[in-house]
Design a protein around this motif. Structure first.
Motif, PDB file in Angstrom:
ATOM      1  N   THR A  45       0.859  -1.191   0.000  1.00  0.00           N
ATOM      2  CA  THR A  45       0.000   0.000   0.000  1.00  0.00           C
ATOM      3  C   THR A  45       0.900   1.247   0.000  1.00  0.00           C
ATOM      4  OG1 THR A  45      -0.030  -0.113   2.408  1.00  0.00           O
ATOM      5  CG2 THR A  45      -1.925  -1.060   1.263  1.00  0.00           C
ATOM      6  N   GLY A  46       0.443   2.270  -0.691  1.00  0.00           N
ATOM      7  CA  GLY A  46       1.156   3.552  -0.688  1.00  0.00           C
ATOM      8  C   GLY A  46       2.490   3.527  -1.425  1.00  0.00           C
ATOM      9  N   SER A  47       2.719   2.507  -2.255  1.00  0.00           N
ATOM     10  CA  SER A  47       4.038   2.397  -2.893  1.00  0.00           C
ATOM     11  C   SER A  47       4.100   3.084  -4.260  1.00  0.00           C
ATOM     12  CB  SER A  47       4.439   0.921  -3.018  1.00  0.00           C
ATOM     13  OG  SER A  47       3.454   0.215  -3.743  1.00  0.00           O
ATOM     14  N   GLY A  48       2.983   3.636  -4.722  1.00  0.00           N
ATOM     15  CA  GLY A  48       3.005   4.413  -5.968  1.00  0.00           C
ATOM     16  C   GLY A  48       2.571   3.634  -7.207  1.00  0.00           C
ATOM     17  N   LYS A  49       1.667   2.694  -7.039  1.00  0.00           N
ATOM     18  CA  LYS A  49       1.201   1.893  -8.185  1.00  0.00           C
ATOM     19  C   LYS A  49       0.390   2.747  -9.166  1.00  0.00           C
ATOM     20  CE  LYS A  49      -0.697  -1.262  -5.355  1.00  0.00           C
ATOM     21  NZ  LYS A  49      -0.152  -0.845  -4.060  1.00  0.00           N
ATOM     22  N   THR A  50      -0.369   3.722  -8.631  1.00  0.00           N
ATOM     23  CA  THR A  50      -1.243   4.531  -9.499  1.00  0.00           C
ATOM     24  C   THR A  50      -0.440   5.277 -10.562  1.00  0.00           C
ATOM     25  OG1 THR A  50      -2.580   4.874  -7.529  1.00  0.00           O
ATOM     26  CG2 THR A  50      -3.140   6.212  -9.452  1.00  0.00           C
ATOM     27  N   LEU A  51       0.628   5.960 -10.126  1.00  0.00           N
ATOM     28  CA  LEU A  51       1.434   6.704 -11.099  1.00  0.00           C
ATOM     29  C   LEU A  51       2.064   5.729 -12.106  1.00  0.00           C
ATOM     30  CD1 LEU A  51       2.629   9.424 -12.013  1.00  0.00           C
ATOM     31  CD2 LEU A  51       4.569   8.970 -10.496  1.00  0.00           C
ATOM     32  N   PHE A  72      -7.707   4.694  -0.920  1.00  0.00           N
ATOM     33  CA  PHE A  72      -7.827   6.078  -0.444  1.00  0.00           C
ATOM     34  C   PHE A  72      -6.441   6.659  -0.215  1.00  0.00           C
ATOM     35  CE2 PHE A  72     -11.681   8.144   1.572  1.00  0.00           C
ATOM     36  CZ  PHE A  72     -12.542   7.677   0.602  1.00  0.00           C
ATOM     37  N   ASP A  73      -6.184   7.809  -0.810  1.00  0.00           N
ATOM     38  CA  ASP A  73      -4.867   8.414  -0.639  1.00  0.00           C
ATOM     39  C   ASP A  73      -5.012   9.765   0.037  1.00  0.00           C
ATOM     40  OD1 ASP A  73      -2.057   8.627  -0.975  1.00  0.00           O
ATOM     41  OD2 ASP A  73      -2.408   9.985  -2.655  1.00  0.00           O
ATOM     42  N   LEU A  74      -4.900   9.774   1.351  1.00  0.00           N
ATOM     43  CA  LEU A  74      -4.959  11.012   2.117  1.00  0.00           C
ATOM     44  C   LEU A  74      -3.643  11.079   2.900  1.00  0.00           C
ATOM     45  CD1 LEU A  74      -8.628  10.500   3.366  1.00  0.00           C
ATOM     46  CD2 LEU A  74      -7.890  12.071   1.576  1.00  0.00           C
ATOM     47  N   GLY A  90      -2.739   0.534   5.573  1.00  0.00           N
ATOM     48  CA  GLY A  90      -2.089   1.221   4.460  1.00  0.00           C
ATOM     49  C   GLY A  90      -2.680   2.579   4.141  1.00  0.00           C
ATOM     50  N   ARG A  91      -3.700   3.021   4.880  1.00  0.00           N
ATOM     51  CA  ARG A  91      -4.217   4.386   4.651  1.00  0.00           C
ATOM     52  C   ARG A  91      -3.326   5.405   5.328  1.00  0.00           C
ATOM     53  NH1 ARG A  91      -5.095   3.381   0.594  1.00  0.00           N
ATOM     54  NH2 ARG A  91      -4.767   1.207   1.026  1.00  0.00           N
ATOM     55  N   THR A  92      -2.343   4.952   6.115  1.00  0.00           N
ATOM     56  CA  THR A  92      -1.380   5.903   6.675  1.00  0.00           C
ATOM     57  C   THR A  92       0.003   5.560   6.127  1.00  0.00           C
ATOM     58  OG1 THR A  92      -0.544   6.909   8.696  1.00  0.00           O
ATOM     59  CG2 THR A  92      -1.005   4.554   8.799  1.00  0.00           C
ATOM     60  N   GLY A  93       0.976   6.457   6.369  1.00  0.00           N
ATOM     61  CA  GLY A  93       2.328   6.219   5.870  1.00  0.00           C
ATOM     62  C   GLY A  93       2.381   6.251   4.363  1.00  0.00           C
ATOM     63  N   ARG A  94       1.698   7.220   3.747  1.00  0.00           N
ATOM     64  CA  ARG A  94       1.589   7.223   2.294  1.00  0.00           C
ATOM     65  C   ARG A  94       2.472   8.269   1.612  1.00  0.00           C
ATOM     66  NH1 ARG A  94      -2.121   4.002   0.398  1.00  0.00           N
ATOM     67  NH2 ARG A  94      -2.367   5.148  -1.540  1.00  0.00           N
ATOM     68  N   GLU A  95       3.552   8.669   2.293  1.00  0.00           N
ATOM     69  CA  GLU A  95       4.475   9.581   1.613  1.00  0.00           C
ATOM     70  C   GLU A  95       5.732   8.782   1.315  1.00  0.00           C
ATOM     71  OE1 GLU A  95       4.222  13.848   3.064  1.00  0.00           O
ATOM     72  OE2 GLU A  95       3.240  12.733   4.662  1.00  0.00           O
TER      73      GLU A  95
HETATM   74  N1  LIG Z   1       7.491   9.065  -7.581  1.00  0.00           N
HETATM   75  C1  LIG Z   1       6.818   9.606  -6.577  1.00  0.00           C
HETATM   76  N2  LIG Z   1       7.338  10.620  -5.859  1.00  0.00           N
HETATM   77  C2  LIG Z   1       6.664  11.176  -4.825  1.00  0.00           C
HETATM   78  N3  LIG Z   1       5.440  10.786  -4.416  1.00  0.00           N
HETATM   79  C3  LIG Z   1       4.856   9.775  -5.094  1.00  0.00           C
HETATM   80  C4  LIG Z   1       5.511   9.134  -6.202  1.00  0.00           C
HETATM   81  N4  LIG Z   1       4.684   8.183  -6.667  1.00  0.00           N
HETATM   82  C5  LIG Z   1       3.575   8.210  -5.905  1.00  0.00           C
HETATM   83  N5  LIG Z   1       3.684   9.165  -4.965  1.00  0.00           N
HETATM   84  C6  LIG Z   1       2.681   9.480  -3.919  1.00  0.00           C
HETATM   85  O1  LIG Z   1       2.610   8.333  -3.067  1.00  0.00           O
HETATM   86  C7  LIG Z   1       1.302   8.196  -2.536  1.00  0.00           C
HETATM   87  C8  LIG Z   1       0.820   6.762  -2.696  1.00  0.00           C
HETATM   88  O2  LIG Z   1       0.701   6.448  -4.068  1.00  0.00           O
HETATM   89  P1  LIG Z   1      -0.474   5.542  -4.637  1.00  0.00           P
HETATM   90  O3  LIG Z   1      -1.802   6.082  -4.223  1.00  0.00           O
HETATM   91  O4  LIG Z   1      -0.235   5.332  -6.070  1.00  0.00           O
HETATM   92  O5  LIG Z   1      -0.190   4.190  -3.836  1.00  0.00           O
HETATM   93  P2  LIG Z   1      -0.696   2.731  -4.162  1.00  0.00           P
HETATM   94  O6  LIG Z   1       0.507   1.898  -4.368  1.00  0.00           O
HETATM   95  O7  LIG Z   1      -1.717   2.766  -5.256  1.00  0.00           O
HETATM   96  O8  LIG Z   1      -1.365   2.352  -2.772  1.00  0.00           O
HETATM   97  P3  LIG Z   1      -2.697   1.484  -2.439  1.00  0.00           P
HETATM   98  O9  LIG Z   1      -2.332   0.061  -2.699  1.00  0.00           O
HETATM   99  O10 LIG Z   1      -2.905   1.765  -1.008  1.00  0.00           O
HETATM  100  O11 LIG Z   1      -3.785   2.006  -3.319  1.00  0.00           O
HETATM  101  C9  LIG Z   1       0.432   9.214  -3.270  1.00  0.00           C
HETATM  102  O12 LIG Z   1       0.201  10.314  -2.388  1.00  0.00           O
HETATM  103  C10 LIG Z   1       1.273   9.642  -4.452  1.00  0.00           C
HETATM  104  O13 LIG Z   1       1.013  10.987  -4.821  1.00  0.00           O
END
Ligand SMILES: Nc1ncnc2c1ncn2[C@@H]1O[C@H](COP(=O)(O)OP(=O)(O)OP(=O)(O)O)[C@@H](O)[C@H]1O
Length: 448
Positions: free
Chosen positions: A97-103, A373-375, A398-403
């Motif tokens: 969670t929060g590892s940046g999969k969306t981007l 949720f990304d807060l 995983g809703r916390t520690g998302r930076e």
């Molecule tokens: N390369 C990056 N540099 C800085 N911040 C980033 C980067 N990629 C993603 N983030 C930030 O990290 C946070 C978590 O990213 P994201 O929502 O994609 O997680 P996730 O892996 O989809 O998590 P989950 O499984 O909980 O949905 C978001 O606030 C996003 O803006």
């Protein structure tokens, strides 16, 4: 304190399956996947920039936008998955969670589409309206008006969107399963021109009896795996070898799908600090209040159970109402008390979701807020009711520690009765994390 950040990376590639392979779970677990463990730290800044990792495959204006909003260094999952995603291969993106999969998957979307063409080329499926709003926002931010991104979400204005779809098809659609199928069945548009399909929180959607049949239609009838790139993403894919096998067997993906599994030995992010308090059901509200006073959180999500039909019939108030009413009278801090649950109508849900942005909040929510949720300002999670499964615990936590590059520790506290203790221990074993007990006496001493 948080567990040590010892991590390992495993990339698994699914080779074409031999025709003799039976479809039994045992046979699936024996499918011939090559694995290559590579230990590496999870959260250090990568040597290469995001731009370098994308090496000319993502349009420059998209990368510029990404840099402008602060996405300069790739996270570990981005560094590992982007070479696969940008090569056009099908991929199961499996990382904490929060590892940046969306981007990561959105960059693949922008690499796949041609903004000059007037047709729907990319489809991102999400489980909830709220997650859809979030993903649409990031996609629009990266698109910077070079192409249209439409959100087809439950509770949306589908009639109006139907005419927009016909007049000017958006290049990218972010949709919930039900709304998407409704539109396709009304022939508002066809998915024939789809080049890339992403399914976020894939295990959740496949696990939902309401959504799975429609999802199968999207994967096999409305579009074909052979003519699109398919990406499945989640932090939890139970029996993942079996799932990879099913993807190939049922033609949800092509046979050379790649399973990018980041940090497989430690599903729980290592910078989360877990605690629990054993107390009776009657004491829980006061313990929660004491914790809020003691922890002085920046922003909070308090997870409650969804009310059962039996409890509704008995005329009991749901946990959410109990907690919200109690906090609205007893909590004297500055955070705003908000509520979010499945039973609210879409307008009320939208209001809570909008209000939660940008200020300190104390959000009381069912598991509806646990997926995606990304807060990032959420510093503390409290499980007022124990989650049903280890996977639910993982997603709530995983809703916390998302930076991604922050070193600050975030905490998850679970309130349990003596009888529930073994359940929490089971979650700990399954997810491999340690939880520290907070003595009940310390709660009440603090309140005196
Ligand atoms: N390369 C990056 N540099 C800085 N911040 C980033 C980067 N990629 C993603 N983030 C930030 O990290 C946070 C978590 O990213 P994201 O929502 O994609 O997680 P996730 O892996 O989809 O998590 P989950 O499984 O909980 O949905 C978001 O606030 C996003 O803006």
């Amino acid at each position: 304190m948080a567990a040590a950040a010892s991590t390992a990376t495993l990339s698994v590639r699914a080779r074409p399956l031999p025709s003799t392979l039976s479809s039994s779970p045992r046979a699936a677990s024996l499918a011939p996947f090559a694995s290559r463990p590579r230990p590496r730290p999870l959260r250090t800044t990568a040597a290469a920039t995001l731009r370098e990792v994308c090496s000319g495959r993502v349009p420059d204006h998209v990368l510029q936008r990404a840099e402008d909003v602060g996405y300069v260094s790739p996270t570990e999952v981005q560094e590992q998955s982007l070479p696969v995603l940008l090569s056009g291969q099908d991929c199961i993106l499996h990382a904490q969670t929060g590892s940046g999969k969306t981007l990561a998957y959105l960059l693949a979307v922008f690499a796949a589409i041609d903004v000059g063409r007037s047709s729907v080329q990319a489809l991102v499926i999400v489980p909830t309206r709220e997650l859809g709003i979030q993903v649409t926002k990031v996609a629009r931010l990266l698109a910077a008006k070079t192409c249209n991104v439409m959100a087809l979400l439950d509770g949306g204005m589908l009639t109006r969107q139907k005419s927009w779809l016909k007049a000017e098809p958006p290049a990218i659609i972010v949709a919930t399963v039900a709304s998407l199928c409704q539109m396709v069945e009304k022939r508002a548009f066809s998915l024939g021109s789809i080049k890339i399909l992403v399914i976020d929180e894939v295990d959740f959607i496949f696990g939902s009896t309401k959504q799975v049949n429609s999802l199968r239609k999207i994967l096999n009838s409305y579009t074909a795996a052979s003519s699109r790139q398919t990406i499945f993403a989640s932090a939890s894919i139970p029996q993942h070898n079996r799932f990879v096998h099913d993807c190939v067997q049922h033609k949800w993906t092509k046979s050379d799908v790649v399973h990018v599994h980041v940090n497989p030995v430690q599903p729980m992010p290592s910078h989360l600090h877990h605690t629990y308090v054993i107390c009776s059901k009657k004491e829980r509200l006061h313990v929660l209040l004491s914790l809020l006073e003691r922890d002085a959180p920046k922003s909070v999500i308090i997870f409650v159970a969804q009310q059962s039909e039996k409890s509704k019939r008995a005329g009991n108030p749901p946990s959410s109402t109990l907690v919200v009413e109690f906090l609205r009278t007893e909590y004297k801090g500055t955070l705003e008390v908000l509520v979010l649950e499945e039973d609210m109508n879409f307008n009320a849900r939208a209001t809570s979701f909008t209000e939660v942005k940008g200020k300190g909040f104390l959000l009381v929510s069912t598991d509806i807020a646990s997926r995606g949720f990304d807060l990032p300002q959420t510093s503390h999670i409290y499980n007022f009711d124990l989650p049903k499964t280890a996977t639910d615990y993982l997603h709530r936590a995983g809703r916390t520690g998302r930076e991604p590059f922050s070193k600050s520790e975030c905490s998850v506290t679970t309130l349990i009765t003596e009888e529930e203790h073994f359940v929490l221990q089971r979650f700990q074993n399954e997810l491999k994390f340690h939880s520290q007990r907070l003595p009940l006496e310390s709660m009440f001493t603090f309140n005196l």
